[in-house]
Write a protein that holds these residues in place. Sequence first.
Motif, PDB file in Angstrom:
ATOM      1  N   HIS A  30      -0.525   8.725 -10.753  1.00  9.58           N
ATOM      2  CA  HIS A  30      -0.232   7.784 -11.836  1.00  9.58           C
ATOM      3  C   HIS A  30      -1.383   6.835 -12.163  1.00  9.58           C
ATOM      4  CE1 HIS A  30       2.294   5.466 -14.483  1.00  9.58           C
ATOM      5  NE2 HIS A  30       2.156   4.361 -13.764  1.00  9.58           N
ATOM      6  N   TRP A  31      -2.406   6.797 -11.337  1.00  5.01           N
ATOM      7  CA  TRP A  31      -3.545   5.899 -11.565  1.00  5.01           C
ATOM      8  C   TRP A  31      -4.831   6.708 -11.713  1.00  5.01           C
ATOM      9  CZ3 TRP A  31       0.486   5.056  -8.265  1.00  5.01           C
ATOM     10  CH2 TRP A  31       1.265   3.926  -8.524  1.00  5.01           C
ATOM     11  N   PRO A  32      -4.959   7.506 -12.776  1.00  4.13           N
ATOM     12  CA  PRO A  32      -6.114   8.407 -12.905  1.00  4.13           C
ATOM     13  C   PRO A  32      -7.429   7.674 -13.104  1.00  4.13           C
ATOM     14  CG  PRO A  32      -4.868   8.364 -14.954  1.00  4.13           C
ATOM     15  CD  PRO A  32      -4.047   7.620 -13.932  1.00  4.13           C
ATOM     16  N   MET A  33      -7.387   6.419 -13.563  1.00  2.00           N
ATOM     17  CA  MET A  33      -8.634   5.667 -13.702  1.00  2.00           C
ATOM     18  C   MET A  33      -9.287   5.401 -12.353  1.00  2.00           C
ATOM     19  SD  MET A  33      -5.721   3.819 -13.813  1.00  2.00           S
ATOM     20  CE  MET A  33      -5.417   3.724 -15.574  1.00  2.00           C
ATOM     21  N   LEU A  34      -8.505   5.523 -11.263  1.00  2.00           N
ATOM     22  CA  LEU A  34      -9.036   5.383  -9.916  1.00  2.00           C
ATOM     23  C   LEU A  34      -9.158   6.722  -9.194  1.00  2.00           C
ATOM     24  CD1 LEU A  34      -7.129   2.193  -8.706  1.00  2.00           C
ATOM     25  CD2 LEU A  34      -9.474   2.352  -9.553  1.00  2.00           C
ATOM     26  N   SER A  35      -8.245   7.640  -9.456  1.00  2.00           N
ATOM     27  CA  SER A  35      -8.256   8.916  -8.741  1.00  2.00           C
ATOM     28  C   SER A  35      -9.166   9.945  -9.394  1.00  2.00           C
ATOM     29  CB  SER A  35      -6.835   9.478  -8.620  1.00  2.00           C
ATOM     30  OG  SER A  35      -6.269   9.698  -9.897  1.00  2.00           O
ATOM     31  N   GLN A  36      -9.247   9.940 -10.721  1.00  2.00           N
ATOM     32  CA  GLN A  36     -10.086  10.908 -11.439  1.00  2.00           C
ATOM     33  C   GLN A  36     -10.785  10.230 -12.620  1.00  2.00           C
ATOM     34  OE1 GLN A  36      -8.222  14.637 -12.461  1.00  2.00           O
ATOM     35  NE2 GLN A  36      -7.541  15.032 -10.376  1.00  2.00           N
ATOM     36  N   PRO A  37     -11.635   9.239 -12.351  1.00  2.00           N
ATOM     37  CA  PRO A  37     -12.286   8.520 -13.461  1.00  2.00           C
ATOM     38  C   PRO A  37     -13.192   9.406 -14.310  1.00  2.00           C
ATOM     39  CG  PRO A  37     -13.256   7.895 -11.350  1.00  2.00           C
ATOM     40  CD  PRO A  37     -12.026   8.681 -11.042  1.00  2.00           C
ATOM     41  N   ASP A  38     -13.872  10.371 -13.700  1.00  2.00           N
ATOM     42  CA  ASP A  38     -14.743  11.252 -14.480  1.00  2.00           C
ATOM     43  C   ASP A  38     -13.939  12.051 -15.491  1.00  2.00           C
ATOM     44  OD1 ASP A  38     -17.136  10.520 -13.215  1.00  2.00           O
ATOM     45  OD2 ASP A  38     -16.863  12.006 -11.636  1.00  2.00           O
ATOM     46  N   ALA A  50       0.813  -1.213   0.000  1.00  2.00           N
ATOM     47  CA  ALA A  50       0.000   0.000   0.000  1.00  2.00           C
ATOM     48  C   ALA A  50       0.851   1.270   0.000  1.00  2.00           C
ATOM     49  CB  ALA A  50      -0.937  -0.007   1.207  1.00  2.00           C
ATOM     50  N   GLU A  51       2.034   1.207   0.613  1.00  2.00           N
ATOM     51  CA  GLU A  51       2.879   2.410   0.705  1.00  2.00           C
ATOM     52  C   GLU A  51       3.330   2.913  -0.674  1.00  2.00           C
ATOM     53  OE1 GLU A  51       5.450  -1.222   0.747  1.00  2.00           O
ATOM     54  OE2 GLU A  51       3.641  -0.596   1.836  1.00  2.00           O
ATOM     55  N   TYR A  52       3.322   2.038  -1.660  1.00  2.00           N
ATOM     56  CA  TYR A  52       3.744   2.405  -3.018  1.00  2.00           C
ATOM     57  C   TYR A  52       2.779   3.401  -3.657  1.00  2.00           C
ATOM     58  CZ  TYR A  52       5.163   1.563  -7.920  1.00  2.00           C
ATOM     59  OH  TYR A  52       5.573   1.694  -9.223  1.00  2.00           O
ATOM     60  N   PHE A  53       1.537   3.436  -3.185  1.00  2.00           N
ATOM     61  CA  PHE A  53       0.489   4.189  -3.855  1.00  2.00           C
ATOM     62  C   PHE A  53       0.111   5.490  -3.141  1.00  2.00           C
ATOM     63  CE2 PHE A  53      -0.160  -0.388  -4.613  1.00  2.00           C
ATOM     64  CZ  PHE A  53       0.016  -0.418  -5.990  1.00  2.00           C
ATOM     65  N   VAL A  54       0.832   5.841  -2.074  1.00  2.00           N
ATOM     66  CA  VAL A  54       0.492   7.065  -1.341  1.00  2.00           C
ATOM     67  C   VAL A  54       0.943   8.297  -2.122  1.00  2.00           C
ATOM     68  CG1 VAL A  54       0.611   5.874   0.877  1.00  2.00           C
ATOM     69  CG2 VAL A  54       2.645   7.065  -0.008  1.00  2.00           C
ATOM     70  N   ASP A  55       0.361   9.430  -1.774  1.00  2.00           N
ATOM     71  CA  ASP A  55       0.691  10.724  -2.396  1.00  2.00           C
ATOM     72  C   ASP A  55       0.446  10.718  -3.897  1.00  2.00           C
ATOM     73  OD1 ASP A  55       1.500  11.756   0.088  1.00  2.00           O
ATOM     74  OD2 ASP A  55       3.535  10.961  -0.177  1.00  2.00           O
ATOM     75  N   GLN A  56      -0.560   9.957  -4.341  1.00  3.24           N
ATOM     76  CA  GLN A  56      -0.903   9.919  -5.756  1.00  3.24           C
ATOM     77  C   GLN A  56      -2.389  10.224  -5.985  1.00  3.24           C
ATOM     78  OE1 GLN A  56       1.089   9.290  -8.658  1.00  3.24           O
ATOM     79  NE2 GLN A  56       2.692   9.819  -7.185  1.00  3.24           N
ATOM     80  N   ASP A  57      -2.975  11.004  -5.051  1.00  2.00           N
ATOM     81  CA  ASP A  57      -4.352  11.470  -5.219  1.00  2.00           C
ATOM     82  C   ASP A  57      -5.363  10.323  -5.132  1.00  2.00           C
ATOM     83  OD1 ASP A  57      -6.251  13.505  -5.608  1.00  2.00           O
ATOM     84  OD2 ASP A  57      -6.240  13.266  -7.787  1.00  2.00           O
TER      85      ASP A  57
END
Length: 231
Positions: free
Chosen positions: A213-221, A136-143
């Motif tokens: 880096h994962w906008p499909m999860l952070s900003q899908p709209d 999980a720590e790999y994905f922090v600070d990525q919105d």
Amino acid sequence: MGEYVLVPGARLGAWVWDAVAERLRSAGHAVYAVTLSGLAEGDTDRVGQQQHVDDIVSVVEGNELSDVVLVGHSYSGIPVGQAAGRIVDRLRRVVYVDSSIPADGLSFADAWAEEDRAWLEDQLTDGDGTWLPAGAEYFVDQDLSEQAINLLATRSTPHPGLTLTEPARLTRPIDELPTTYIKCLMAGDTPSPDVQQALKSPQWELTELRTGHWPMLSQPDELAKILAELS
């Protein structure tokens, strides 16, 4: 209405596109999200990069798609760029979402700095030839929300190592194809040098998203809106 083929990055499956796919389908588009060979199946030993290229081509040709918007995230930009050259008569546009791009004769790992390549080699050794999922720590600070981080940490699967080290084989230069590159600014302010070079082509355009880096999860709209405008 457009026809979209959505390809996930390393260690991810078609599930990572669920929110974007739902939004595109609600707007009337046809969407095909791909789980590449060796992901989620556990059988990774003989899966190489060209198998991933074949996976993508098979989705397009097997479903008799045309006017396709072919979308690759992260690692999958490498096989997506190769597949695009093979389905050019069915292609509307290539979209790279904060991804690597292929160069003929070079692998995904070849674009990394020497220190990073050594780190990846250690990762593949530890994973018995696979790139093991990140914590999980790999994905922090990525919105990302806590729910999204948990999803990535728990649903990611080992990635076939050969796909990262085998060289790309281009049947057509990628700068000849109509292309949108989506840069996620929280993963770096500017595209990598090879992407900057490709963006000099009149066929390429740059779009930016102020997210990780994962906008499909952070900003899908927002990502779905950009994709919908390309059909």
